[in-house]
Design a protein around this motif. Structure first.
Motif, PDB file in Angstrom:
ATOM      1  N   GLY A  38      25.696 -19.277-104.713  1.00  0.00           N
ATOM      2  CA  GLY A  38      26.846 -18.380-104.619  1.00  0.00           C
ATOM      3  C   GLY A  38      27.200 -17.966-103.206  1.00  0.00           C
ATOM      4  O   GLY A  38      28.121 -17.159-103.003  1.00  0.00           O
ATOM      5  N   ARG A  39      26.495 -18.503-102.200  1.00  0.00           N
ATOM      6  CA  ARG A  39      26.796 -18.127-100.819  1.00  0.00           C
ATOM      7  C   ARG A  39      28.245 -18.451-100.478  1.00  0.00           C
ATOM      8  O   ARG A  39      28.749 -19.519-100.794  1.00  0.00           O
ATOM      9  CB  ARG A  39      25.859 -18.865 -99.858  1.00  0.00           C
ATOM     10  N   GLY A  40      28.903 -17.495 -99.841  1.00  0.00           N
ATOM     11  CA  GLY A  40      30.316 -17.646 -99.519  1.00  0.00           C
ATOM     12  C   GLY A  40      31.224 -16.905-100.466  1.00  0.00           C
ATOM     13  O   GLY A  40      32.394 -16.682-100.162  1.00  0.00           O
ATOM     14  N   MET A 100      27.613 -17.798 -95.517  1.00  0.00           N
ATOM     15  CA  MET A 100      28.753 -18.715 -95.505  1.00  0.00           C
ATOM     16  C   MET A 100      30.064 -17.940 -95.540  1.00  0.00           C
ATOM     17  O   MET A 100      30.197 -16.948 -96.264  1.00  0.00           O
ATOM     18  CB  MET A 100      28.675 -19.654 -96.706  1.00  0.00           C
ATOM     19  N   GLU A 101      31.026 -18.416 -94.765  1.00  0.00           N
ATOM     20  CA  GLU A 101      32.360 -17.806 -94.782  1.00  0.00           C
ATOM     21  C   GLU A 101      33.124 -18.203 -96.042  1.00  0.00           C
ATOM     22  O   GLU A 101      33.906 -17.420 -96.579  1.00  0.00           O
ATOM     23  CB  GLU A 101      33.151 -18.250 -93.544  1.00  0.00           C
ATOM     24  N   ASN A 102      32.894 -19.442 -96.499  1.00  0.00           N
ATOM     25  CA  ASN A 102      33.641 -19.982 -97.632  1.00  0.00           C
ATOM     26  C   ASN A 102      32.680 -20.365 -98.757  1.00  0.00           C
ATOM     27  O   ASN A 102      31.597 -20.901 -98.495  1.00  0.00           O
ATOM     28  CB  ASN A 102      34.438 -21.224 -97.212  1.00  0.00           C
ATOM     29  N   PRO A 103      33.073 -20.135-100.004  1.00  0.00           N
ATOM     30  CA  PRO A 103      32.207 -20.535-101.120  1.00  0.00           C
ATOM     31  C   PRO A 103      32.237 -22.040-101.327  1.00  0.00           C
ATOM     32  O   PRO A 103      33.166 -22.727-100.879  1.00  0.00           O
ATOM     33  CB  PRO A 103      32.832 -19.801-102.311  1.00  0.00           C
ATOM     34  N   ALA A 104      31.229 -22.548-102.010  1.00  0.00           N
ATOM     35  CA  ALA A 104      31.130 -23.964-102.355  1.00  0.00           C
ATOM     36  C   ALA A 104      31.237 -24.866-101.125  1.00  0.00           C
ATOM     37  O   ALA A 104      31.798 -25.956-101.183  1.00  0.00           O
ATOM     38  CB  ALA A 104      32.205 -24.340-103.381  1.00  0.00           C
TER      39      ALA A 104
END
Length: 531
Positions: A238-240, A393-397
């Protein structure tokens, strides 16, 4: 074939896939599945020739994660299917839409000694994917492919396997029917969930936990948390989902043992799109004492040992978007303390750095050197284990890892699949020295396609994580060191570029040069890298 519409079934399957949006297939042809190759070019599909079926499966996985579309692999009977089973298991574990289509023998009960013969190929594949079925007719093949596509779109996406007897692949068949209209999921919360929403809005110290299932609803997740003044964790997948600068964001630290104490402070836990599996929390129980609302598309998850008081069977994105609409304008009076959040995060970062010394600064250096929007594929290596905990992370996936099944050799071919899906966008692989051995041959594919793909090879000269585990278990380290080749020369032998930076500055420059190159670059890094 006087009738231009009637073709061998093998060719018709490719045409059917193209009509359903498939434009790339990964695989290896053989005498048993060659009919599947008859229609690929005619259908307008690009075929990527892997060097091993395991590579083909990982490429399909990486392509699917990057594009959001199903990844498709063609493989032969027997050993080809066995070779792709590891990627199928990984895709099943990580909820990735991968469709493997293989040939199979026409009859196995009364004959032995046939080429590529297995005792039961369908059942073997079924042990590592969502389902494995044999298509005995053209209509059965078409129906199974459409079933897979519908389930990818509406249920938890997991790998599927369709096998077709060789004689059926060769037999003339009418074309598949026009694509079916994809099923639509409900777009709004049902009235009987109003009590759940009321509980969320009334909580004084709500804590959200976002998993990979929430990755495509990060805007809604951030809006909900901000409106409620809630704190949050993310799982590794789920990072981002959450913004790194959110002052009440605890990061991807659920595996830290004392995170259970943080969770215990919440008066309501809302877990969205996460299994809360062993590889997420590394303990039997999350640690919550308050009621839990559990939102997931998979009913099995809702009945797990966490025993949520309020299970909600719903797509995470639909839930979060509806909840965001409901709480817009709310004035959340949070009892969470941003200073305590920052203190916990700093403590956890120090723990990670102490456990695997020297890697955190290299992660920081890599992060600062990457172009915006870089998508990363990592392997089972200590470099990735550190990064998963300290790299927001700035963006997911945008960071993909073999989380559940935990296979070695994933990163290189998966990043190739991702780079194919993301033409013109930056893609990066991170892999350890031992894992690189598993799929190093796929470097030839990246060279062949001219992919500007940096591959960071972290070489600590051993199976470092296993050695550490043996030491903790008071086992004398055994079988953890293997003779490595000169990886830079090996890469150059494939036609790739290679770099072996000895300083952080040189490492960052090598990354920038690799993204600008007209082919892949292996960047060889060891723990001796200095500032």
């Amino acid at each position: 074939m006087s009738d231009p519409v009637t073709r061998p079934l093998g060719a018709q399957i490719s045409h059917m896939l193209r009509a359903r949006g498939v434009d790339v297939i990964f695989g290896i042809p053989g005498v048993h599945n060659q009919e599947m190759y008859r229609g690929i070019e005619e259908a307008g599909i690009t075929h990527v020739l892997a060097r091993h079926e395991q590579g083909a499966g990982f490429m399909a996985d990486g392509y699917a994660r990057a594009s959001g579309k199903p990844g498709v692999a063609y493989v032969i009977t027997g050993p080809g299917l066995c070779n792709v089973m590891t990627p199928m298991g990984q895709a099943y574990s990580d909820s990735v839409p991968v469709l493997v289509i293989s040939s199979c023998l026409d009859e196995t009960a009364a004959r032995r000694g046939q080429l590529h013969q297995m005792k039961d190929q369908e059942i073997a594949a079924g042990t590592v994917c969502d389902w494995s079925c044999t298509a005995q007719t053209a209509q059965s093949a078409y129906g199974l492919v459409d079933r897979a596509m519908q389930e990818f779109a509406t249920a938890r996406p997991r790998s599927k396997h369709v096998q077709v007897p060789i004689a059926q692949l060769q037999a003339l068949a009418p074309p598949a029917a026009a694509p079916v209209v994809p099923a639509q999921q409900a777009q709004h919360l049902k009235a009987d969930l109003s009590s759940v929403v009321d509980q969320i809005k009334a909580a004084q110290k709500p804590l959200f936990i976002f998993g990979g299932g929430a990755a495509r609803a990060s805007d809604a997740a951030r809006a909900v948390v901000a409106a409620l003044g809630a704190a949050s964790f993310v799982t590794y997948a789920g990072r981002g989902v959450m913004a790194p600068d959110d002052p009440l964001f605890f990061g991807a630290a659920l595996a830290r043992p004392d995170s259970a104490g943080i969770v215990a402070q919440a008066d309501l836990v809302i877990a969205v799109g996460t299994e809360l599996a062993e590889v997420d929390i590394w303990r039997d129980h999350l640690g919550h004492r308050a009621p839990m609302i559990r939102v997931d598309i998979d009913a099995e998850v809702l009945s797990d040992p966490q025993q949520a008081e309020y299970p909600v069977l719903m797509d995470a994105g639909i839930f979060l978007n509806a909840l965001a609409d409901d709480v817009t304008g709310a004035q959340g009076s949070s009892r969470w303390d941003a200073r305590e959040v920052a203190k916990a995060r700093a403590s956890w970062r120090a723990e990670v750095d102490a456990e695997r010394p020297g890697i955190v600064p290299i992660c920081d250096a890599l992060r600062s050197a990457l172009p915006d929007g870089t998508m990363i594929y990592s392997d089972m290596t200590q470099f990735a284990y550190v990064a998963k905990e300290v790299w927001d992370m700035e963006n997911p996936a945008h960071w993909h890892h073999p989380y559940g099944f935990g296979t070695l050799g994933y990163a290189t071919p998966a990043a190739i699949g991702g780079a194919i899906a993301r033409q013109g966008k930056p893609t990066l692989a991170i892999i350890g020295d031992y894992g690189f051995h598993y799929t190093m041959q796929e470097l030839g594919v990246a060279v062949e396609l001219g992919l500007s793909l940096p591959i960071i090879l972290w070489d600590n000269g051993k199976l470092g994580e296993i050695e550490d585990s043996m030491v903790r278990a008071q086992i004398a380290p055994n079988a953890v060191i293997a003779q490595n080749p000169d990886f830079c020369k090996l890469a150059e032998a494939f036609g790739a570029r290679a770099a072996a930076p000895e300083t952080i500055t040189a490492f960052q420059q090598a990354i920038k040069d690799a993204f600008a190159a007209d082919g892949p670059t292996l960047i060889y890094v060891t723990p001796a890298l200095t500032s």
